[in-house]
Scaffold this active site. Structure first.
Site, PDB file in Angstrom:
ATOM      1  N   LYS A  47       2.204  13.018  14.996  1.00  0.00           N
ATOM      2  CA  LYS A  47       1.843  11.465  14.706  1.00  0.00           C
ATOM      3  C   LYS A  47       2.509  10.301  14.929  1.00  0.00           C
ATOM      4  O   LYS A  47       2.456   9.272  15.402  1.00  0.00           O
ATOM      5  CB  LYS A  47       1.134  11.493  13.206  1.00  0.00           C
ATOM      6  CG  LYS A  47       0.181  10.199  13.047  1.00  0.00           C
ATOM      7  CD  LYS A  47      -0.077   9.799  11.362  1.00  0.00           C
ATOM      8  CE  LYS A  47       1.140   9.371  10.893  1.00  0.00           C
ATOM      9  NZ  LYS A  47       0.672   8.872   9.377  1.00  0.00           N
ATOM     10  N   CYS A 141      -0.635   3.683   3.470  1.00  0.00           N
ATOM     11  CA  CYS A 141      -0.322   4.103   2.129  1.00  0.00           C
ATOM     12  C   CYS A 141       0.328   3.364   1.165  1.00  0.00           C
ATOM     13  O   CYS A 141       1.184   2.639   1.627  1.00  0.00           O
ATOM     14  CB  CYS A 141       0.150   5.467   2.198  1.00  0.00           C
ATOM     15  SG  CYS A 141      -0.691   6.739   2.833  1.00  0.00           S
ATOM     16  N   ASP A 328       8.632  12.247   3.546  1.00  0.00           N
ATOM     17  CA  ASP A 328       7.506  12.687   3.977  1.00  0.00           C
ATOM     18  C   ASP A 328       7.063  14.068   3.617  1.00  0.00           C
ATOM     19  O   ASP A 328       5.811  14.567   3.226  1.00  0.00           O
ATOM     20  CB  ASP A 328       6.895  12.529   5.530  1.00  0.00           C
ATOM     21  CG  ASP A 328       6.534  11.124   5.810  1.00  0.00           C
ATOM     22  OD1 ASP A 328       6.451  10.323   4.878  1.00  0.00           O
ATOM     23  OD2 ASP A 328       6.412  10.960   7.106  1.00  0.00           O
ATOM     24  N   ARG A 420      -5.654  11.337   7.807  1.00  0.00           N
ATOM     25  CA  ARG A 420      -4.604  10.269   8.452  1.00  0.00           C
ATOM     26  C   ARG A 420      -3.674  10.966   9.384  1.00  0.00           C
ATOM     27  O   ARG A 420      -3.016  10.480  10.242  1.00  0.00           O
ATOM     28  CB  ARG A 420      -4.067   9.085   7.622  1.00  0.00           C
ATOM     29  CG  ARG A 420      -5.178   8.117   7.251  1.00  0.00           C
ATOM     30  CD  ARG A 420      -4.341   7.131   6.087  1.00  0.00           C
ATOM     31  NE  ARG A 420      -3.326   6.593   7.045  1.00  0.00           N
ATOM     32  CZ  ARG A 420      -2.066   6.515   6.605  1.00  0.00           C
ATOM     33  NH1 ARG A 420      -1.798   6.992   5.368  1.00  0.00           N
ATOM     34  NH2 ARG A 420      -0.957   6.145   7.480  1.00  0.00           N
TER      35      ARG A 420
END
Length: 442
Positions: A47, A141, A328, A420
């Site tokens: 992504k 976010c 992440d 997402r």
């Protein structure tokens, strides 16, 4: 030159099947835990590589073809934005065909900017091609302040005049000229925005203390396929020799290292035997090193990593810019450490609000204390099922991972966050033996 239009009053967001937006279905995951994951999972395209590459197609007029594109809410939002700017986009499986010939707007609708942080990537390519762009502050976010001052500073260094008014950023440049850019912090987004704008600037631009993430290397490769002259991506110094024109091209994005790391942690959390395939293992060495330190057995091949059960023990982890441990994957590995023997300490150095999932894990029986940017985790024998809510993308994945190992049934709400960033999460987990289903919320 195209005119600027206020599009926010004439368009609707098409952001996927699962959001809190009016008229759309709100969904949840229901997970029955205590199932060992076993088998092989194939990782989708990244992504965080796809989004800036999609934005970069705006730098030229023509038809670009991007392969390996994951099916995600954020990708759909970027498609919507490009379409509203005048692009024509066709999706064929995991391939996007993007025709930017008829781009006729330079303003990104406010409601779409608020949907996705990555929409800020549009500043660089629109400035590079048209020398003008107007957009509102981006959303995404709520994991802590992510100011775009580094983006603004970088673009000003190459000749952009930027004004802020009533929540909007208006950027114009009579001419973009090469310059020296030095980042106080190696921001991924600011590095990529500067690369895209500088690709069509006159002269040479040098970015120092640049971010080094693999996704930046992928963007460099895409831009160079378009005819740009960029070198140094993957190091802390990037050189861009501006060219007068770029042309459309074809490219395959790299695999998603964060998705890969999530499945590695899921396999370890359930004490399973999982092969994570279609990856570049060298992008995950900071993760596999920590998993081995925790006690997980790791096997690394040319394009795969395999995790097998081990005795889990506590460790200390500090998130850092690449090649350090990725922020992440902080939330997923925190879930794993809740059932590791002993005490673990995680220090989050990138985003200050990235422990929002701690309260939800506590509902499941975890023992965690947060002090500022540090979480102290005392391992427990097992977690128990509970009803929890995903506060953001990676925290949502962490809660799913916890639910897979917990005793009983868990419900994870607000899964529009998870959609997402994870392509077919429940489908891939089901193929590994997980008992997880997607349901409409009552």
């Amino acid at each position: 030159m195209p005119q600027i239009y206020n599009l926010s009053t004439v368009c609707n967001a098409v952001t996927g099947d699962c959001t809190f937006l009016g008229g759309m279905t709100v969904e949840k995951f229901v997970v029955e835990g205590e199932v060992q994951l076993c088998g092989q999972v194939t990782i989708s395209g990244a992504k965080n590589a796809t989004l800036p590459i999609m934005a970069a197609t705006l730098l030229c007029s023509g038809v670009s073809v991007v392969h390996g594109v994951p099916n995600l809410r954020d990708i759909k939002v970027m498609q919507d934005i490009l379409t509203l700017l005048g692009a024509k986009i066709v999706r064929e499986g995991n391939t996007l065909i993007i025709d930017t010939t008829s781009i006729n707007h330079m303003e990104v609708p406010e409601h779409l900017m608020r949907e996705m942080r990555a929409s800020v990537f549009l500043m660089g390519p629109l400035l590079g091609r048209f020398r003008k762009v107007r957009l509102s502050y981006p959303g995404g976010c709520t994991i802590g302040p992510r100011p775009i001052n580094l983006h603004i500073k970088a673009l000003e260094k190459i000749g952009t005049n930027i004004k802020e008014s009533f929540g909007f950023i208006i950027a114009e440049a009579a001419e973009l000229a090469g310059g020296e850019i030095h980042f106080d912090f190696p921001s991924v987004g600011a590095t990529e925005n500067a690369m895209m704008a500088a690709a069509l600037a006159k002269g040479t631009t040098v970015i120092r203390n640049a971010a080094r993430e693999p996704e930046i290397v992928d963007l460099q490769n895409f831009l160079n396929r378009m005819g740009a002259k960029i070198s140094g991506a993957g190091t802390d110094t990037i050189r861009i020799d501006g060219v007068p024109k770029l042309t459309a091209t074809e490219h395959t994005v790299i695999p998603d290292r964060i998705e890969a790391g999530t499945y590695l942690v899921a396999g370890a959390m359930t004490r399973g035997d999982v092969v994570v395939d279609n990856i570049l293992p060298e992008f995950l060495f900071s993760v596999t090193d920590k998993l081995q330190e925790i006690g997980v057995q790791i096997e690394i091949g040319r394009r795969y990593i395999r995790v097998k059960p081990g005795d889990l023990r506590g460790v200390d982890i500090k998130t850092l810019p690449h090649p350090g441990f990725p922020t992440d994957l902080q939330a997923p590995i925190l879930s794993l450490l809740t059932i590791a023997k002993g005490t673990s300490i995680i220090t989050e150095t990138i985003f200050e609000n990235r422990f929002k999932h701690v309260d939800e894990l506590t509902r499941m029986g975890a023992k965690i204390k947060v002090e500022g940017r540090t979480a102290i985790i005392r391992g427990v024998p097992k977690l128990t099922g509970a009803i929890v809510a995903a506060p953001d993308l990676r925290a949502g994945a962490a809660l799913v991972i916890a639910a897979l190992a917990a005793e009983g049934i868990s419900e994870i709400e607000h899964i529009y966050h998870i959609d997402r960033g994870y392509d077919g999460l429940e489908r891939k987990l089901q193929a590994l033996g997980a008992r997880i289903v997607r349901q409409n919320c009552d």
